[in-house]
Write an enzyme that holds these catalytic residues in place. Structure first.
Site, mmCIF file in Angstrom:
data_model
loop_
_atom_site.group_PDB
_atom_site.id
_atom_site.type_symbol
_atom_site.label_atom_id
_atom_site.label_comp_id
_atom_site.label_asym_id
_atom_site.label_seq_id
_atom_site.Cartn_x
_atom_site.Cartn_y
_atom_site.Cartn_z
ATOM 1 N N GLY A 48 34.379 -34.526 9.218
ATOM 2 C CA GLY A 48 34.116 -33.632 8.098
ATOM 3 C C GLY A 48 33.368 -32.403 8.595
ATOM 4 C CD GLN A 53 28.588 -29.270 9.161
ATOM 5 O OE1 GLN A 53 29.507 -29.631 8.453
ATOM 6 N NE2 GLN A 53 28.107 -30.017 10.139
ATOM 7 C CB CYS A 90 24.908 -33.957 11.045
ATOM 8 S SG CYS A 90 25.290 -32.353 10.319
ATOM 9 C CG LEU A 91 30.480 -32.363 13.853
ATOM 10 C CD1 LEU A 91 31.727 -31.728 13.252
ATOM 11 C CD2 LEU A 91 30.733 -32.770 15.293
ATOM 12 C CG HIS A 132 27.471 -35.571 5.786
ATOM 13 N ND1 HIS A 132 26.686 -36.288 6.675
ATOM 14 C CD2 HIS A 132 27.585 -34.331 6.336
ATOM 15 C CE1 HIS A 132 26.341 -35.504 7.686
ATOM 16 N NE2 HIS A 132 26.885 -34.306 7.517
ATOM 17 C CD GLU A 133 31.162 -32.655 5.780
ATOM 18 O OE1 GLU A 133 30.572 -31.565 5.937
ATOM 19 O OE2 GLU A 133 31.151 -33.550 6.655
ATOM 20 C CG HIS A 136 26.601 -29.851 5.581
ATOM 21 N ND1 HIS A 136 25.534 -29.493 6.381
ATOM 22 C CD2 HIS A 136 27.200 -30.888 6.214
ATOM 23 C CE1 HIS A 136 25.509 -30.273 7.448
ATOM 24 N NE2 HIS A 136 26.500 -31.131 7.379
#
Ligand code: ZN
Length: 182
Positions: A48, A53, A90-91, A132-133, A136
């Protein structure tokens, strides 16, 4: 910003804490951003990725847990139920894995890349990833769910990331420490 310059922003970059803007109409430029976001997500073995991000304060997300790619604008949770806890990475926060408690089932309302309204029912892993997204897009990160002891454990890693955030993108090797990267 030129689309080819999109790269993953890491902890300490203020864009990750900004609220993303609602998109009034999905344009070619949004579709292009979504495609590049998907490419970045796949190339970093993520499941995701959200607009902030990649430095874009726009309500765009891409998700693929291996069952197909979602490219969405303005996603929001309109119904939720149940609980599940999952270890999330998380990226944007390489090297940090945290247990995050979320709803186990969610109903998502969004627009697809053609601008058409869609509702998506999601449970288990997919439900966690959407939440999660969507976090963000609100400027919320997994570290905000950390317990007191978790916070002590990740303090050093976060500080190192903050100091690095203005530098070049972190090497791939530093991104592999958590099984699920979102
Ligand atoms: Zn993330």
């Amino acid at each position: 910003m030129k689309i080819t310059e999109l790269k993953i922003r890491t902890f300490g970059d203020p864009v990750l804490r900004r609220k993303a803007y609602f998109i009034k109409g999905v344009t070619d430029s949004h579709r292009e951003t979504l495609s590049h976001m998907a490419e970045l997500m796949y190339s970093h073995s993520g499941i995701g990725l959200a607009g902030p991000q990649v430095g874009e304060s726009e309500a765009l997300i891409v998700v693929d847990i291996g069952t197909g790619l979602y490219k969405l604008a303005n996603p929001r949770v309109i119904k939720k139920s149940g609980r599940r806890t999952m270890e999330e990475g998380c990226l944007s926060i390489p090297g940090v894995c945290l247990n995050v408690k979320r709803a186990g089932r969610v109903l998502i309302s969004a627009q697809d890349e053609s601008g058409k309204p869609v509702n998506i029912e999601a449970e288990d892993l997919l439900a966690s990833v959407f939440q999660h997204e969507i976090d963000h897009l609100k400027g919320k990160l997994i570290v905000d769910y950390a317990s007191f002891f978790d916070k002590l454990k990740i303090k050093k890693a976060l500080k190192a990331l903050e100091e690095k955030s203005r530098d070049e993108e972190l090497p791939q090797s530093e991104r592999k420490s958590c099984k699920l990267q979102l």
